[in-house]
Design a protein around this motif. Structure first.
Motif, PDB file in Angstrom:
ATOM      1  N   GLU A  76       0.678  -1.151   0.036  1.00 25.95           N
ATOM      2  CA  GLU A  76      -0.130  -0.190  -0.180  1.00 25.95           C
ATOM      3  C   GLU A  76       0.784   1.144  -0.225  1.00 25.95           C
ATOM      4  OE1 GLU A  76      -3.106   0.018   2.849  1.00 25.95           O
ATOM      5  OE2 GLU A  76      -3.991  -1.759   2.180  1.00 25.95           O
ATOM      6  N   GLY A  77       1.947   0.976  -0.440  1.00 25.96           N
ATOM      7  CA  GLY A  77       2.857   2.263  -0.453  1.00 25.96           C
ATOM      8  C   GLY A  77       3.411   3.094   0.771  1.00 25.96           C
ATOM      9  N   ARG A 130     -13.226   8.676  12.076  1.00 28.55           N
ATOM     10  CA  ARG A 130     -14.169   9.830  11.623  1.00 28.55           C
ATOM     11  C   ARG A 130     -13.607  10.059  10.088  1.00 28.55           C
ATOM     12  NH1 ARG A 130     -13.951  11.777  16.635  1.00 28.55           N
ATOM     13  NH2 ARG A 130     -12.060  13.138  16.427  1.00 28.55           N
ATOM     14  N   ARG A 131     -12.112   9.786  10.048  1.00 30.00           N
ATOM     15  CA  ARG A 131     -11.340   9.814   8.792  1.00 30.00           C
ATOM     16  C   ARG A 131     -11.907   9.097   7.521  1.00 30.00           C
ATOM     17  NH1 ARG A 131      -7.306   8.006   5.902  1.00 30.00           N
ATOM     18  NH2 ARG A 131      -6.672   6.324   7.788  1.00 30.00           N
ATOM     19  N   LEU A 132     -11.932   7.569   8.279  1.00 27.43           N
ATOM     20  CA  LEU A 132     -12.475   6.436   7.412  1.00 27.43           C
ATOM     21  C   LEU A 132     -13.922   6.534   6.962  1.00 27.43           C
ATOM     22  CD1 LEU A 132     -10.400   3.834   9.065  1.00 27.43           C
ATOM     23  CD2 LEU A 132      -9.902   4.743   6.942  1.00 27.43           C
ATOM     24  N   GLU A 133     -14.716   7.061   7.809  1.00 31.25           N
ATOM     25  CA  GLU A 133     -16.332   7.110   7.597  1.00 31.25           C
ATOM     26  C   GLU A 133     -16.370   8.155   6.491  1.00 31.25           C
ATOM     27  OE1 GLU A 133     -19.167   6.206  11.444  1.00 31.25           O
ATOM     28  OE2 GLU A 133     -17.849   7.905  11.539  1.00 31.25           O
ATOM     29  N   ALA A 134     -15.529   9.016   6.389  1.00 35.04           N
ATOM     30  CA  ALA A 134     -15.661  10.165   5.242  1.00 35.04           C
ATOM     31  C   ALA A 134     -15.433   9.546   3.995  1.00 35.04           C
ATOM     32  CB  ALA A 134     -14.796  11.269   5.578  1.00 35.04           C
ATOM     33  N   LEU A 135     -14.678   8.388   4.146  1.00 36.46           N
ATOM     34  CA  LEU A 135     -14.134   7.823   2.822  1.00 36.46           C
ATOM     35  C   LEU A 135     -15.232   6.812   2.476  1.00 36.46           C
ATOM     36  CD1 LEU A 135     -10.405   7.472   3.155  1.00 36.46           C
ATOM     37  CD2 LEU A 135     -11.617   9.149   1.915  1.00 36.46           C
ATOM     38  N   ASP A 178     -20.494  -1.275  -5.428  1.00 39.33           N
ATOM     39  CA  ASP A 178     -20.809   0.011  -4.777  1.00 39.33           C
ATOM     40  C   ASP A 178     -19.524   0.028  -3.802  1.00 39.33           C
ATOM     41  OD1 ASP A 178     -22.552   0.475  -6.529  1.00 39.33           O
ATOM     42  OD2 ASP A 178     -24.417  -0.175  -5.194  1.00 39.33           O
ATOM     43  N   SER A 179     -19.006  -0.834  -3.051  1.00 41.18           N
ATOM     44  CA  SER A 179     -18.072  -0.728  -2.137  1.00 41.18           C
ATOM     45  C   SER A 179     -16.791  -0.371  -2.127  1.00 41.18           C
ATOM     46  CB  SER A 179     -17.972  -2.168  -1.244  1.00 41.18           C
ATOM     47  OG  SER A 179     -17.333  -3.140  -2.214  1.00 41.18           O
ATOM     48  N   LYS A 180     -16.395  -0.173  -3.550  1.00 43.70           N
ATOM     49  CA  LYS A 180     -14.944  -0.001  -3.944  1.00 43.70           C
ATOM     50  C   LYS A 180     -14.571   1.619  -3.634  1.00 43.70           C
ATOM     51  CE  LYS A 180     -14.742  -3.162  -7.699  1.00 43.70           C
ATOM     52  NZ  LYS A 180     -14.561  -3.364  -9.170  1.00 43.70           N
ATOM     53  N   VAL A 181     -13.358   1.445  -2.975  1.00 39.18           N
ATOM     54  CA  VAL A 181     -12.926   3.134  -2.920  1.00 39.18           C
ATOM     55  C   VAL A 181     -11.530   3.157  -3.588  1.00 39.18           C
ATOM     56  CG1 VAL A 181     -11.983   4.317  -0.929  1.00 39.18           C
ATOM     57  CG2 VAL A 181     -13.749   2.850  -0.356  1.00 39.18           C
ATOM     58  N   ASN A 182     -11.573   4.190  -4.286  1.00 36.79           N
ATOM     59  CA  ASN A 182     -10.669   4.510  -5.101  1.00 36.79           C
ATOM     60  C   ASN A 182      -9.332   4.415  -4.446  1.00 36.79           C
ATOM     61  OD1 ASN A 182     -12.184   4.525  -7.391  1.00 36.79           O
ATOM     62  ND2 ASN A 182     -12.359   6.545  -7.224  1.00 36.79           N
ATOM     63  N   ASN A 183      -8.075   3.836  -5.191  1.00 37.10           N
ATOM     64  CA  ASN A 183      -6.624   3.576  -4.381  1.00 37.10           C
ATOM     65  C   ASN A 183      -6.614   3.341  -3.108  1.00 37.10           C
ATOM     66  OD1 ASN A 183      -5.693   4.817  -6.972  1.00 37.10           O
ATOM     67  ND2 ASN A 183      -6.497   6.894  -6.206  1.00 37.10           N
ATOM     68  N   TYR A 184      -7.537   2.551  -2.628  1.00 39.15           N
ATOM     69  CA  TYR A 184      -7.445   1.880  -1.402  1.00 39.15           C
ATOM     70  C   TYR A 184      -8.075   0.595  -1.196  1.00 39.15           C
ATOM     71  CZ  TYR A 184      -7.223   3.188   3.832  1.00 39.15           C
ATOM     72  OH  TYR A 184      -6.991   3.247   5.061  1.00 39.15           O
TER      73      TYR A 184
END
Length: 818
Positions: free
Chosen positions: A578-579, A616-621, A662-668
């Motif tokens: 994950e870089g 909270r940061r992850l909920e925003a994503l 729908d669950s995909k998160v870009n670059n994560y």
């Protein structure tokens, strides 16, 4: 049960207690059988005349070794090692009143032992002096030339004299060798050498040190074997398999032995056990475990036989008969107590299936009884009131204190109370009882690194972190035992990680990586994550290099990988894939060491704030379409095995592919691993805040914990690697139910977890695809077995309260008054 049916969160139970029970001071267990008090069997008369030179030799060796052990325990290791290196002096050479005599009575044993020690010192100094002489003479070339010319024989008489001297010297050597061969062998010396070498092997984890330890124990076995009676079926080393089948040895076999022979049997068994343990570490082969199990069974037959013998002697004492002729001493009592208790305690931690199999072939398994037996050796009673000065003085003067294994009998309960219970939750914990035993030993050995470590650890597990660090830093260890200091460095590092002191954590992890060989895999990972948490951009390249080497440092024990090393290797791969990114790696690693149990409320609040900010940061994503579906049941909403019988995601929602898209998160790629990890850690900290021992119950934190665990269940099907968060979330929700009094629900959840050894039953897509095996499965199962014991204890307390008409709240385990 249909997956779409919502589980009633409060179907039964009496609710949470207003005040949390103590998990640090619980009532002692109710034992299923009486505990023998072998210390009352000591009838070895120090005023009697020993029957043989072998017994005189053993008496003298035991006195010297008692002194050596005191030195070793009080941080004077080198003095003890020098004494062992010089070896024992035969009894016939001990000087009494200026003349060389054979021993005439055991009453003189202490005086002669001291004379022997003085003789040792003189011989050792003389030997060192003789070794230095050639170096001093040859220190200069001129001196070397003059010595060479002056020492050359000038005539035939000188040659004849030199020849006579050489012949005399040769005869003297032969005579000395013959005397050494005929002299009694000091089996206790050999065992002591093996124990010290074995300890070196454990603190260094060096292959050469392990080899030396095995050789030392092998020598102890050979020396003891020569002094055994050797006529009992099943006791010979060649008949190890026979003893495995026969089972145990009757008490009558030991009645016909003299005192030395009984000790020889005990030492033979102890050395066999210790050599087997080192052998497993050395060979790292699963087949070696099978072979050593036979040796351990062979050793157990001896220990069991000695115990049966002492039980029969105890029966004679209760019947009013004289037992003086048995000549049982404090050293034999402490030895049999230690060995037999450890068999009971260690086997009790194994999975139930293995325990039943071992019980079938004759091994014991009763942890509480084993602990009580060790306490009886030192006359410790967890329910006893504080001692008066007179009682304390009598304890210090007791002959049971002289047993060479007595301090080890005290160490074992302390170790299990303040160390093992941190990793594997245990019932009947009483840290005050452990502290009482430790304080007594610290009075005897105020500089002991062992008992000082136990003191610091006791402070640490009772959330007194700063006081624990002060104790760890006060310990002074001899330079050549510096590896022992790594234990203190590691504990201080873990406290620094709890408190968010990244500088100290980074410094200590680097020291361990540089000096220690315990686990290069774990120390590389720890050095990397502590540097990562410190956030210095200049260290990025070093961190990347360390993460690349983590997997290469893995090792195996008994043919199996160590669970925490597997954990570190997987996390390092995640970091690289994950870089250079990991979520809360410090807190994630601390889960393995159960440090959240040790955090005081102030530290828990700070940690919770840090974790919640990441939540909270992850909920925003989180994709908006996934948020919109949160009112729909997902794969793990219903946690019963039956719900997954049709395969993963069967019938739980019909538009599976749409949800996965729908669950995909870009670059994560591992977003849901991190999402579930963050919520699990939040729930874990909230759980410990809600149920902090001996403080008011915090309902707000409890609700946060339950909500966090439910979020893990909801998104578990989308995880790829960190599936352990799913298992642990189940475990801690069941623990909450125990506090609430919902014992049936908690038991059902624990049994569900026990059935998940086949991970395909989880119904998680990543697992069905062959990925994401739970690297902490063994850790979870150990906790689950302990949880089931918690339920049994809670039910017993409820039943007892009902009989007494008490209003004790179900599921609340409260400590009694001592």
């Amino acid at each position: 049960m249909s997956p779409s049916v919502k589980i009633d969160e409060h179907p039964q139970g009496e609710g949470f207690p207003a005040f949390n029970a103590s998990r640090r001071r619980q009532p002692p267990p109710k034992l299923k059988k009486p505990v023998p008090h072998y210390r009352h069997l000591v009838r070895w008369s120090k005023d009697s005349v020993p029957a043989s030179i072998e017994e005189q030799q053993m008496n003298q060796d035991l006195i010297l070794l008692r002194k050596g052990l005191d030195q070793f325990l009080n941080s004077h290791m080198s003095e003890c090692e020098e004494m062992l290196a010089r070896g024992p002096v035969p009894v016939s050479q001990v000087r009494v009143n200026g003349s060389v005599q054979g021993s005439t009575a055991s009453a003189m044993a202490a005086q002669k032992a001291m004379e022997a020690l003085k003789l040792h010192d003189e011989a050792f100094i003389e030997e060192k002096g003789n070794k230095k002489e050639p170096v001093e003479v040859q220190s200069k070339d001129d001196d070397l030339s003059s010595v060479t010319s002056s020492s050359t024989p000038s005539n035939k008489d000188d040659k004849k004299s030199n020849s006579t001297t050489t012949s005399t010297s040769s005869d003297s050597k032969k005579k000395k060798k013959k005397e050494e061969d005929n002299a009694p062998k000091a089996m206790y010396y050999e065992l002591a050498k093996g124990i010290i070498q074995g300890l070196k092997a454990l603190v260094t984890f060096d292959v050469e040190e392990i080899e030396k330890g095995m050789q030392a124990f092998e020598q102890a076995i050979k020396t003891a074997d020569k002094q055994r009676k050797g006529t009992i079926i099943g006791l010979g080393s060649v008949k190890a398999v026979g003893s495995f089948v026969v089972g145990t040895i009757g008490a009558g076999s030991f009645r016909s032995m003299n005192r030395v022979q009984k000790h020889a049997e005990l030492i033979y068994a102890e050395a066999t056990i210790l050599r087997s343990l080192l052998s497993v570490l050395y060979h790292l082969d699963v087949w070696m475990v099978v072979e050593e199990c036979i040796n351990l069974r062979h050793a157990f037959t001896i220990i069991q036989g000695l115990k049966s013998y002492m039980d029969s002697v105890e029966s004679e004492l209760r019947a009013g008969k004289s037992i003086d002729h048995h000549q049982i001493d404090e050293h034999l009592v402490s030895g049999v107590t230690l060995s037999y208790s450890l068999y009971n305690i260690v086997i009790s931690f194994l999975p139930e299936v293995i325990v039943k199999m071992l019980q079938f072939i004759g091994f014991p398994s009763d942890r509480d009884w084993g602990m009580a037996m060790l306490g009886a050796c030192g006359d410790w009673n967890p329910m006893a009131p504080p001692e008066s000065p007179q009682q304390h003085a009598e304890r210090l003067a007791s002959s049971s204190n002289e047993g060479v294994r007595r301090q080890f009998c005290d160490m074992v309960p302390i170790i299990f109370q303040v160390i093992v219970s941190s990793f594997i939750p245990m019932n009947h914990i009483d840290l005050g009882y452990a502290q009482r035993i430790n304080d007594y030993n610290l009075e005897l050995y105020p500089e002991s690194p062992f008992f000082l470590f136990f003191k610091g650890r006791n402070l640490q597990v009772t959330s007194k972190l700063d006081e624990a660090v002060a104790v760890y830093r006060s310990v002074k260890i001899e330079p050549h035992w510096h590896n022992l200091n790594h234990i203190f460095v590691f504990e201080e590092m873990m406290i620094a990680m709890m408190q968010g002191d990244h500088d100290t954590a980074c410094k200590n992890s680097r020291q361990l990586l540089k000096e220690s060989r315990w686990s290069k895999c774990a120390f590389r990972y720890l050095t990397a994550i502590t540097g990562y948490e410190r956030g210095d951009p200049a260290e990025k390249k070093k961190i990347d290099n360390l993460m690349n080497k983590v997997e290469g440092g893995m090792q195996k024990v008994a043919g199996m990988s160590i669970f925490f090393e597997t954990f570190c290797a997987r996390k390092s791969k995640r970091f690289l894939n994950e870089g250079g990114r990991l979520l809360l790696p410090n807190y994630d690693f601390m889960l393995l060491w159960n440090t959240f149990d040790m955090m005081p409320p102030k530290v828990l609040q700070s940690v919770l704030a840090h974790i919640s900010s990441e939540v909270r940061r992850l909920e925003a994503l989180l994709p908006a379409k996934m948020k919109a579906r949160e009112d729909q049941p997902l794969a793990a909403k219903d946690q019963t095995i039956e719900a997954f019988s049709g395969g993963y995601l069967s019938g739980m929602f019909s538009n599976k592919n749409a949800i996965l898209n729908d669950s995909k998160v870009n670059n994560y790629e591992n977003f849901y691993d991190d999402y579930c990890l963050a919520f699990f850690l939040q729930g874990l900290v909230a759980y410990h805040s809600a149920f902090f021992p001996e403080e008011a119950f915090n309902s707000e934190m409890c609700e946060l914990a339950l909500h966090s665990f439910e979020t893990v269940f909801r998104y578990a099907p989308l995880m790829k690697d960190d599936t352990y968060t799913y298992y642990f979330s189940h475990y801690y929700r069941a623990k909450i139910w125990i506090h609430e009094g919902r014992l049936d629900d908690a038991q059902a959840r624990f049994k569900y977890l026990l059935g998940l050894s086949n991970t395909n039953l989880l119904g998680l897509p990543a697992l069905v695809g062959g990925k994401g095996k739970n690297s902490l499965e063994l850790f979870v199962l150990l906790k689950v077995h302990s949880g089931l014991l918690d339920i049994e204890t809670a039910r017993a307390a409820k039943s007892e309260a009902s009989l007494k008409g008490s209003s004790i709240r179900t599921g609340s385990i409260r400590s009694g008054k001592y």
